[in-house]
Write a protein that holds these residues in place. Structure first.
Motif, PDB file in Angstrom:
ATOM      1  N   ARG A 280       0.851  -1.189   0.000  1.00 38.35           N
ATOM      2  CA  ARG A 280       0.000   0.000   0.000  1.00 38.35           C
ATOM      3  C   ARG A 280       0.891   1.247   0.000  1.00 38.35           C
ATOM      4  N   LEU A 281       0.781   2.031  -1.062  1.00 37.24           N
ATOM      5  CA  LEU A 281       1.567   3.252  -1.137  1.00 37.24           C
ATOM      6  C   LEU A 281       0.985   4.309  -0.211  1.00 37.24           C
ATOM      7  N   SER A 282       1.803   5.271   0.137  1.00 38.03           N
ATOM      8  CA  SER A 282       1.348   6.338   1.040  1.00 38.03           C
ATOM      9  C   SER A 282       1.454   7.680   0.341  1.00 38.03           C
ATOM     10  N   LEU A 283       0.449   8.516   0.611  1.00 42.59           N
ATOM     11  CA  LEU A 283       0.434   9.873   0.067  1.00 42.59           C
ATOM     12  C   LEU A 283      -0.163  10.771   1.134  1.00 42.59           C
ATOM     13  N   SER A 324      -7.427   5.949  -8.286  1.00 39.13           N
ATOM     14  CA  SER A 324      -6.343   5.100  -7.775  1.00 39.13           C
ATOM     15  C   SER A 324      -5.904   5.543  -6.386  1.00 39.13           C
ATOM     16  N   ILE A 325      -5.892   6.869  -6.150  1.00 39.51           N
ATOM     17  CA  ILE A 325      -5.514   7.377  -4.825  1.00 39.51           C
ATOM     18  C   ILE A 325      -6.570   6.987  -3.788  1.00 39.51           C
ATOM     19  N   HIS A 326      -7.837   7.008  -4.191  1.00 41.23           N
ATOM     20  CA  HIS A 326      -8.908   6.613  -3.268  1.00 41.23           C
ATOM     21  C   HIS A 326      -8.706   5.189  -2.772  1.00 41.23           C
ATOM     22  N   LYS A 330      -6.962   3.034   3.332  1.00 40.83           N
ATOM     23  CA  LYS A 330      -7.649   1.963   4.029  1.00 40.83           C
ATOM     24  C   LYS A 330      -9.154   2.172   3.904  1.00 40.83           C
ATOM     25  N   VAL A 331      -9.904   1.084   4.006  1.00 39.61           N
ATOM     26  CA  VAL A 331     -11.359   1.165   3.836  1.00 39.61           C
ATOM     27  C   VAL A 331     -11.966   2.140   4.837  1.00 39.61           C
ATOM     28  N   SER A 332     -11.456   2.143   6.047  1.00 43.42           N
ATOM     29  CA  SER A 332     -12.001   3.027   7.088  1.00 43.42           C
ATOM     30  C   SER A 332     -11.724   4.499   6.804  1.00 43.42           C
TER      31      SER A 332
END
Length: 922
Positions: A280-283, A324-326, A330-332
């Motif tokens: 999971r990438l981070s932004l 893609s960013i969405h 995480k789902v929460s």
């Protein structure tokens, strides 16, 4: 050295460089090193290893500037290509010394970047695959160490993965160079944003490095290597796809302008969509919000200016990036969008369906609340998630589309229209096998209807004109186009045609029919496209804008003047010309299409179809370009047929239609036109070593083209024998060649088609939809078939004697006239003849259709109602049992036409097995 202000006499001496040049000049291979060149390479590497890193770089630069006799740039390309292919690779030595990044950076500086996107190194598939193999080796090494459960330090990672670590540094370094290009210090030290070309050399190198990383992800996912656990792989991918890389790409998107910004958004979206399979990438939240607010502001401005029906590629890339960013979050943490932002929530729901490969619970619950609240929710979800499969969905959508077309497309299809009889159910084998009833079809229909409404919102926001692999949303839409209602496509298509329609222009084409007839009589091949009617028409319209083809229904794109004929074109000469074009394309007059292999051998299916001819490699380049321009003109004619509804009677195979809508050609598509194409692969699948040696004792690395010519699959393939050791290489080379044989021709036709019709919407169609738009829906002339039918049976009175007045024969023709539509008649023709269309008149029949007595059901005491008809495709014959009534005949015939389409030599063994499983006999 003196002219350059001095230097190291020991490391950079002319004598040392001369030895390097002498050894390097012997490395003249383009792809792989053979044994004869290994000794020359060893001398070359030895000379380089005696120098220090900076001296090596200096040698390359000075050689590039003409100090030595060799072409350093060419030698450097070949050297870098071949380094990873060696067992004791010099690439690893350079990488471990920390010089690989410097090596490539020096190449970027010193190379003559006239066309950076066509650079011989970074556009080389050989070099990229070599680097990819090295990264795969490093990935396995890092994963093995990660199994011990201890974190891997940065120093240790550089030791285990020197190429990957330095390649990631190179990518970041090139992005920094792009930043420097964008922000230039001006008045008072203020930074001013400037546009950057997509072919900027630093951007090309950065994109190349990222693409190699994405290929590594694809390899991991496709290989299914159980030893590469996801948590172990994160040690590698968290460094390759670092937060610095993601932030750097977002920063460039914010700072850039024009087409390059669109390219960077597509690139970052590809990174997100690919990398999420392994980590999971981070932004940062601030940058996520910035990109989202930018998207919503742009959407509002496009709506106010009236462009919401046709969004720009820039905005489409922006939407895909935000999607893609969405899904990076995480789902929460994911937000719910409502009101004026509700369109984006629809986009996200469809995108989630495409990612999961199934309908989401949100869509199903919404349908349940609207139409089935009184029914049990558990049963409703069971029907949608367990009973219905993708194959069942396709069959249901086929039924919906048939009803829609039958009603004349004036009224939308309703659930009560989907009631079908038991005899009709045999046409939908998957729904029949699962015993899907009307209630279950109703539930699923409403769920698919809701999905189609969401798709209608999404389509204008997705760039469907890009090739596969460049947009996850576009690929996702194409993957579900088989479950899209025709009404969904039709509304968008009709509106797109209306918006792109042009005012008719007066264009005149002069045709010399006498010259075309003479060319045909002399059996000439109009390679240059000047003698045939097709060539004369293309030449006359060559300099015209494609807008002349963007006309309305029942209009003519041009007027025809026939040399030597006193005719006025009020419509007749135009239609005759179009018909003559089609006939020439499916003849030897033009070098564009040839009968498929099955047609030439008179075996298997599709014996009436044509496939693109192979462009002769011996042609000069101008002639190849000419042939490709002729294929482009074929694409324009297809677009003209779609717009004017003046259909073209092409008999093309799936291998022509599929690439035009970015659909993938499969092995079954090839075997449908060439039954022998993969016979050797099938035979070898279960052969042991001894049997394999006998089967392939005389086989070389060659294959047959569509026109019957022989082509080498690899260099010197005619001399290279297939062995047990290299069989995988041969099978892979053969498959790649067969699946890509018609790629150039299809690309040219697609280019021509895209200039006439709105290709953005056209790629929503399946290949069958496109075929229907160009050729019209198949119409079977039952009266013509009846006139071309003979009857045969055992010459005795009573059972088995077949005449045109036999009760079951009269019943057969009544079924053809009254119970079957054209689609079903076409399936029957394919079942008995291996082709889906009848000739236009009796002169086109090479043999009569024959209805024969059914041999198996004639034994005493056997009930004909328990038997299926049997077809002898090669002879256009049908063994028809003497069914007791027309309903039973219809059910059995349609079952055979749906399930028994395989042609095999062991008396239709596959069909018999399928029939017995369903309780029927043959």
């Amino acid at each position: 050295n003196e002219e350059r202000g001095g230097g190291s006499a020991a490391d950079g001496s002319a004598e040392s460089k001369a030895r390097v040049a002498a050894a390097g000049s012997k490395l003249d291979c383009d792809e792989y090193l053979d044994e004869e060149r290994l000794s020359a390479l060893e001398d070359f590497l030895r000379e380089l290893e005696e120098m220090a890193g900076e001296a090596q770089i200096s040698s390359w630069i000075e050689a590039e500037q003409g100090i030595t006799v060799m072409s350093a740039r060419e030698c450097m390309v070949k050297f870098l290509k071949n380094m990873p292919s060696l067992k004791s690779s010099y690439l690893f030595k350079v990488a471990k010394n920390g010089e690989f990044t410097q090596f490539l950076k020096t190449y970027v500086k010193s190379a003559k970047w006239t066309h950076p996107d066509k650079d011989p190194l970074f556009s080389s598939a050989v070099f990229s695959s070599s680097i990819l193999r090295a990264l795969q080796t490093e990935l396995v090494a890092v994963s093995s160490e990660a199994k011990q459960g201890y974190p891997i330090s940065e120093t240790r990672f550089r030791e285990l993965a020197p190429i990957g670590s330095q390649l990631s540094v190179l990518v970041l370094d090139q992005l920094v160079h792009v930043y420097r290009t964008i922000f230039v210090n001006r008045d008072g030290g203020k930074a001013s944003s400037v546009s950057v070309s997509p072919s900027n050399r630093h951007l090309v190198v950065a994109s190349w490095g990222i693409d190699v990383f994405l290929q590594l992800v694809d390899w991991v996912v496709s290989s299914g290597n159980l030893e590469l656990r996801k948590d172990h792989m994160q040690e590698v991918f968290s460094r390759l796809f670092s937060s610095h890389l993601v932030d750097g790409l977002v920063g460039l998107i914010i700072a850039m302008k024009g087409d390059t910004r669109t390219s960077m958004m597509q690139l970052l979206a590809s990174v997100n969509n690919s990398a999420k399979r392994v980590l999971r990438l981070s932004l940062s939240q601030s940058k996520r919000q910035l990109l989202q607010s930018f998207m919503f502001r742009t959407y509002q401005s496009q709506r106010r200016t009236g462009r919401s029906g046709c969004f720009s590629p820039f905005f489409q890339a922006l939407v895909e990036l935000n999607v893609s960013i969405h899904f990076m979050q995480k789902v929460s943490e994911r937000k719910l969008y409502t009101n004026e932002k509700g369109w984006f929530q629809d986009v996200l729901q469809v995108a989630e369906c495409m990612q999961q490969g199934s309908l989401t619970d949100d869509i199903q619950l919404q349908v349940w609340r609207n139409i089935a609240r009184s029914d049990d929710l558990t049963d409703f979800l069971r029907i949608n998630n367990q009973v219905f499969t993708r194959e069942c969905d396709v069959e249901l959508v086929t039924l919906v589309n048939r009803v829609y077309i039958k009603k004349g497309a004036r009224h939308p299809t309703k659930a009560h229209d989907l009631k079908i009889s038991r005899s009709d159910m045999v046409q939908f084998p998957n729904m029949q096998a699962r015993n899907i009833r009307q209630k279950e079809r109703t539930y699923r229909f409403h769920v698919l209807e809701t999905l189609n409404r969401r798709i209608h919102t999404l389509i204008p926001l997705v760039n469907l004109s890009v090739p596969p692999g460049q947009s996850s949303l576009a690929d996702g839409i194409r993957s579900i186009r088989s479950i899209m209602f025709w009404s969904t496509k039709g509304m968008l298509w009709t509106e797109a045609l209306r918006q792109t329609r042009c005012i008719k222009r007066e264009v005149c084409v002069t045709i010399d029919k006498i010259r075309a007839i003479k060319c045909k009589q002399e059996h000439k091949v109009d390679i240059q496209g000047t003698e045939s009617i097709f060539g004369q028409t293309m030449n006359a319209l060559h300099h015209q804008t494609p807008r002349i083809f963007r006309i309305g229904p029942n209009e003519r794109a041009f007027k025809v003047t026939e040399v030597g004929f006193n005719s006025q074109d009020i419509g007749g000469p135009y239609r005759d010309t179009i018909e003559a074009l089609v006939k020439e394309l499916e003849s030897s007059v033009l070098p564009l299409f040839v009968p498929c292999v099955n047609s030439r051998l008179q075996m298997g299916r599709n014996q009436d179809v044509w496939v693109p001819n192979t462009i002769d490699r011996g042609f000069p380049q101008w002639q190849k370009d000419r042939v490709l321009s002729m294929y482009e003109f074929v694409g324009k004619l297809m677009g003209l047929a779609i717009r004017s509804i003046n259909y073209l009677s092409f008999h093309f195979s799936e291998v022509v239609w599929k690439p035009l809508v970015w659909d993938r050609i499969t092995v079954s598509d090839i075997t449908a036109i060439d039954a022998l194409a993969f016979r050797s692969l099938q035979d070898a699948k279960y052969a042991d070593r001894g049997k394999f040696a006998k089967m392939f004792s005389h086989t070389k690395f060659v294959s047959k083209l569509a026109n019957g010519q022989t082509v080498e699959l690899v260099e010197n393939g005619a001399k290279k024998s297939v062995t047990w050791q290299n069989k995988k290489h041969y099978f892979r080379a053969l498959s790649d060649f067969k699946l890509g044989e018609f790629r150039k021709q299809a690309d040219a036709m697609r280019r021509g088609l895209a200039t006439v019709v709105p290709y953005q919407i056209l790629s929503l169609f399946t290949w069958q939809d496109l075929q229907d738009h160009v050729c019209g829906r198949i119409s079977v002339d039952v009266k013509l078939l009846q006139n071309m039918t003979r009857y045969a049976g055992s010459r005795r009175l009573g059972r088995g004697f077949v005449t045109r007045n036999s009760p079951h024969v009269r019943m057969f023709w009544k079924m053809m006239h009254d119970k079957m539509d054209n689609f079903q008649r076409s399936k029957l023709i394919f079942f008995v003849w291996g082709r889906s269309r009848l000739p236009v008149n009796k002169n086109g029949f090479e043999r009569h259709f024959t209805i024969m007595a059914h041999a198996s059901s004639h034994a005493l005491g056997r009930n004909p109602d328990n038997y299926l008809p049997v077809a002898h495709t090669c002879f256009f014959q049908l063994e028809l049992p003497e069914y007791s009534n027309i309903d039973i005949m219809y059910e059995k015939v349609m079952y055979a036409c749906t399930h028994c389409t395989s042609i095999d030599g062991d008396n239709t063994a596959a069909a018999r097995a399928a029939a017995r499983r369903s309780g029927f006999n043959l």
